[in-house]
Design a protein around this motif. Structure first.
Motif, PDB file in Angstrom:
ATOM      1  N   GLU A 152       0.815  -1.213   0.000  1.00  0.00           N
ATOM      2  CA  GLU A 152       0.000   0.000   0.000  1.00  0.00           C
ATOM      3  C   GLU A 152       0.851   1.266   0.000  1.00  0.00           C
ATOM      4  O   GLU A 152       0.319   2.368   0.087  1.00  0.00           O
ATOM      5  N   GLY A 153       2.156   1.105  -0.034  1.00  0.00           N
ATOM      6  CA  GLY A 153       3.047   2.263  -0.039  1.00  0.00           C
ATOM      7  C   GLY A 153       3.507   2.705   1.333  1.00  0.00           C
ATOM      8  O   GLY A 153       4.118   3.775   1.472  1.00  0.00           O
ATOM      9  N   ILE A 154       3.248   1.924   2.348  1.00  0.00           N
ATOM     10  CA  ILE A 154       3.653   2.258   3.720  1.00  0.00           C
ATOM     11  C   ILE A 154       5.088   1.791   3.947  1.00  0.00           C
ATOM     12  O   ILE A 154       5.455   0.663   3.584  1.00  0.00           O
ATOM     13  N   ASP A 155       5.886   2.633   4.562  1.00  0.00           N
ATOM     14  CA  ASP A 155       7.308   2.334   4.791  1.00  0.00           C
ATOM     15  C   ASP A 155       7.460   1.534   6.082  1.00  0.00           C
ATOM     16  O   ASP A 155       7.918   2.042   7.108  1.00  0.00           O
ATOM     17  N   ALA A 156       7.071   0.267   6.057  1.00  0.00           N
ATOM     18  CA  ALA A 156       7.115  -0.618   7.221  1.00  0.00           C
ATOM     19  C   ALA A 156       8.141  -1.714   7.002  1.00  0.00           C
ATOM     20  O   ALA A 156       8.288  -2.231   5.883  1.00  0.00           O
ATOM     21  N   HIS A 157       8.836  -2.084   8.077  1.00  0.00           N
ATOM     22  CA  HIS A 157       9.890  -3.090   7.988  1.00  0.00           C
ATOM     23  C   HIS A 157       9.840  -4.007   9.209  1.00  0.00           C
ATOM     24  O   HIS A 157       9.420  -3.609  10.279  1.00  0.00           O
ATOM     25  N   GLY A 158      10.325  -5.223   9.041  1.00  0.00           N
ATOM     26  CA  GLY A 158      10.371  -6.188  10.120  1.00  0.00           C
ATOM     27  C   GLY A 158       9.807  -7.527   9.670  1.00  0.00           C
ATOM     28  O   GLY A 158       9.683  -7.765   8.461  1.00  0.00           O
ATOM     29  N   PRO A 159       9.418  -8.386  10.611  1.00  0.00           N
ATOM     30  CA  PRO A 159       9.496  -8.196  12.059  1.00  0.00           C
ATOM     31  C   PRO A 159      10.914  -8.341  12.594  1.00  0.00           C
ATOM     32  O   PRO A 159      11.680  -9.171  12.112  1.00  0.00           O
ATOM     33  N   TYR A 160      11.217  -7.499  13.587  1.00  0.00           N
ATOM     34  CA  TYR A 160      12.529  -7.490  14.199  1.00  0.00           C
ATOM     35  C   TYR A 160      12.460  -8.065  15.613  1.00  0.00           C
ATOM     36  O   TYR A 160      11.404  -8.047  16.264  1.00  0.00           O
ATOM     37  N   ALA A 161      13.593  -8.530  16.081  1.00  0.00           N
ATOM     38  CA  ALA A 161      13.664  -9.070  17.441  1.00  0.00           C
ATOM     39  C   ALA A 161      13.210  -8.006  18.436  1.00  0.00           C
ATOM     40  O   ALA A 161      13.709  -6.877  18.418  1.00  0.00           O
ATOM     41  N   PRO A 162      12.251  -8.340  19.310  1.00  0.00           N
ATOM     42  CA  PRO A 162      11.717  -7.326  20.224  1.00  0.00           C
ATOM     43  C   PRO A 162      12.737  -6.780  21.208  1.00  0.00           C
ATOM     44  O   PRO A 162      12.559  -5.677  21.726  1.00  0.00           O
ATOM     45  N   ASP A 163      13.816  -7.528  21.466  1.00  0.00           N
ATOM     46  CA  ASP A 163      14.784  -7.051  22.457  1.00  0.00           C
ATOM     47  C   ASP A 163      15.805  -6.079  21.873  1.00  0.00           C
ATOM     48  O   ASP A 163      16.627  -5.531  22.605  1.00  0.00           O
ATOM     49  N   THR A 164      15.747  -5.820  20.561  1.00  0.00           N
ATOM     50  CA  THR A 164      16.688  -4.863  19.957  1.00  0.00           C
ATOM     51  C   THR A 164      16.020  -3.778  19.136  1.00  0.00           C
ATOM     52  O   THR A 164      16.625  -2.734  18.898  1.00  0.00           O
ATOM     53  N   VAL A 165      14.780  -3.979  18.696  1.00  0.00           N
ATOM     54  CA  VAL A 165      14.169  -3.013  17.788  1.00  0.00           C
ATOM     55  C   VAL A 165      13.974  -1.648  18.449  1.00  0.00           C
ATOM     56  O   VAL A 165      14.097  -0.602  17.797  1.00  0.00           O
ATOM     57  N   PHE A 166      13.738  -1.634  19.758  1.00  0.00           N
ATOM     58  CA  PHE A 166      13.533  -0.346  20.426  1.00  0.00           C
ATOM     59  C   PHE A 166      14.842   0.437  20.526  1.00  0.00           C
ATOM     60  O   PHE A 166      14.846   1.667  20.408  1.00  0.00           O
ATOM     61  N   MET A 167      15.946  -0.254  20.737  1.00  0.00           N
ATOM     62  CA  MET A 167      17.247   0.428  20.737  1.00  0.00           C
ATOM     63  C   MET A 167      17.536   1.019  19.365  1.00  0.00           C
ATOM     64  O   MET A 167      18.086   2.116  19.250  1.00  0.00           O
ATOM     65  N   ARG A 168      17.157   0.307  18.316  1.00  0.00           N
ATOM     66  CA  ARG A 168      17.381   0.797  16.959  1.00  0.00           C
ATOM     67  C   ARG A 168      16.517   2.022  16.661  1.00  0.00           C
ATOM     68  O   ARG A 168      16.897   2.892  15.871  1.00  0.00           O
ATOM     69  N   ALA A 169      15.353   2.096  17.287  1.00  0.00           N
ATOM     70  CA  ALA A 169      14.431   3.207  17.029  1.00  0.00           C
ATOM     71  C   ALA A 169      14.732   4.440  17.863  1.00  0.00           C
ATOM     72  O   ALA A 169      14.277   5.540  17.531  1.00  0.00           O
ATOM     73  N   ARG A 170      15.474   4.289  18.922  1.00  0.00           N
ATOM     74  CA  ARG A 170      15.694   5.395  19.853  1.00  0.00           C
ATOM     75  C   ARG A 170      16.520   6.508  19.219  1.00  0.00           C
ATOM     76  O   ARG A 170      17.560   6.268  18.611  1.00  0.00           O
ATOM     77  N   THR A 171      16.054   7.732  19.378  1.00  0.00           N
ATOM     78  CA  THR A 171      16.766   8.914  18.904  1.00  0.00           C
ATOM     79  C   THR A 171      17.428   9.612  20.085  1.00  0.00           C
ATOM     80  O   THR A 171      16.769   9.896  21.096  1.00  0.00           O
ATOM     81  N   THR A 172      18.713   9.882  19.988  1.00  0.00           N
ATOM     82  CA  THR A 172      19.460  10.594  21.019  1.00  0.00           C
ATOM     83  C   THR A 172      20.184  11.768  20.380  1.00  0.00           C
ATOM     84  O   THR A 172      20.253  11.876  19.155  1.00  0.00           O
ATOM     85  N   PRO A 173      20.747  12.666  21.186  1.00  0.00           N
ATOM     86  CA  PRO A 173      21.520  13.767  20.598  1.00  0.00           C
ATOM     87  C   PRO A 173      22.675  13.289  19.728  1.00  0.00           C
ATOM     88  O   PRO A 173      23.100  13.982  18.798  1.00  0.00           O
ATOM     89  N   ALA A 174      23.167  12.084  20.007  1.00  0.00           N
ATOM     90  CA  ALA A 174      24.308  11.570  19.248  1.00  0.00           C
ATOM     91  C   ALA A 174      23.902  10.802  18.001  1.00  0.00           C
ATOM     92  O   ALA A 174      24.709  10.656  17.077  1.00  0.00           O
ATOM     93  N   LYS A 175      22.657  10.301  17.962  1.00  0.00           N
ATOM     94  CA  LYS A 175      22.286   9.426  16.856  1.00  0.00           C
ATOM     95  C   LYS A 175      20.785   9.448  16.624  1.00  0.00           C
ATOM     96  O   LYS A 175      20.005   9.315  17.569  1.00  0.00           O
TER      97      LYS A 175
END
Length: 341
Positions: free
Chosen positions: A240-263
């Motif tokens: 449908e044109g949605i930019d969705a990816h996965g499924p990813y391991a639940p114990d790492t996907v949140f770290m990958r999504a986190r935005t910090t001042p450094a990254k």
């Protein structure tokens, strides 16, 4: 105002006291006496006097003086409320305030609603058949639209300045939540998150989807839901044109999504399969920063990401930071023409 036996009234008063510019144009749906007690409890440590004004209609708010706390007496004064304890009277008051606010928003009288915490046991004791705010608001929206409640799908998003997560299921047992992971539910969640965040961000969001099982099923070794349900839903969303990816391991996907001042994070939002999977990582970053947003409703609704905190209710120690952030978020999500109201 939330549950009058909890910290809701206290943090409401603190929000108006500590963020006068942000709360300008806001008013409280609740009970004047309850808010006055909260105001007296907190005193005036900063030497800032906040007059309380009783109003009968939202139209009165713009004409009030600045740095004022307007209260609309939307309910009968609750009797027999014991601070810090579950009770039907408190649940009735909290639930009735939500119903009033929802109907006002659906009628276009207010541009957004911000709900202070209520207690689900008290709500049930008062006879409300909904497990929380989200389901109650969903029912009100369905009635307003003259549709079955199943035709008004809603999802819960918890957000802070580092991460967002949207849940496939909300308030149910873990066993029920696992059973609720089906193709239609996962796809609907991705669609709702896409629509809401595209509007908020002004661009298509990058969506990461968590698996249900450890290691996202490890190719079927630890469960088949990823292969049979979640991956096909992601593929349908991408078609449908949605930019969705996965499924990813639940114990790492949140770290990958986190935005910090450094990254910057890889994703704008993570789709979580059940309540605690999504909320634990966001709340771990700081309850005072988190905001709960209900997606899919024909109104804007936000709330702080904590509960009634009966253990500290009545002590004046409650932190209003999350409520203040919820007000800020509600203003950002409200229609442009209504953000000042």
């Amino acid at each position: 105002m939330g549950d009058p036996a909890g910290i809701g009234p206290e943090i409401v008063v603190k929000a108006f006291r500590d963020a006068p510019a942000l709360t300008r144009g806001c008013f409280v749906v609740g009970d004047v006496a309850t808010l006055r007690r909260a105001q007296a409890l907190l005193g005036d440590p900063a030497g800032v006097s906040i007059p309380m004004a009783s109003i009968d209609h939202p139209d009165e708010v713009p004409r009030l003086p600045p740095n004022c706390l307007p209260v609309l007496q939307a309910i009968a004064p609750p009797q027999g409320v014991v601070v810090g304890q579950v009770g039907a009277a408190a649940g009735q008051a909290a639930g009735n305030c939500v119903v009033w606010a929802a109907r006002a928003a659906l009628a276009g009288q207010v541009s957004a609603i911000v709900t202070a915490p209520l207690h689900k046991e008290s709500l049930a004791a008062a006879g409300f058949t909904y497990p929380g705010h989200t389901e109650l608001l969903q029912a009100e929206a369905a009635a307003h639209l003259h549709r079955p409640i199943t035709e008004v799908p809603v999802r819960m998003m918890l957000a802070n300045d580092e991460m967002r997560t949207v849940l496939v299921s909300i308030h149910m047992s873990l066993r029920q939540a696992i059973e609720a992971v089906d193709f239609e539910g996962v796809l609907a969640t991705i669609r709702i998150a896409h629509r809401a965040l595209a509007a908020a961000l002004g661009r298509p969001p990058r969506i990461g989807v968590a698996g249900l099982n450890p290691h996202a099923g490890e190719g079927g070794l630890f469960g088949s839901e990823e292969r049979e349900i979640i991956a096909p839903a992601i593929a349908a969303a991408r078609a449908e044109g949605i930019d969705a990816h996965g499924p990813y391991a639940p114990d790492t996907v949140f770290m990958r999504a986190r935005t910090t001042p450094a990254k910057a994070g890889e994703f704008d939002v993570v789709i979580a399969m059940y309540h605690d999977q999504g909320l634990i990582p966001v709340k771990y970053l700081g309850v005072e920063k988190g905001v709960n947003v209900t997606l899919g409703l024909p109104l804007v609704r936000t709330s702080p990401d904590h509960g009634t905190a009966f253990d500290i209710a009545g002590t004046g120690r409650a932190d209003a930071s999350s409520l203040i952030e919820a007000i800020r978020m509600a203003r950002s999500l409200a229609p442009d023409a209504l953000r000042g109201a």
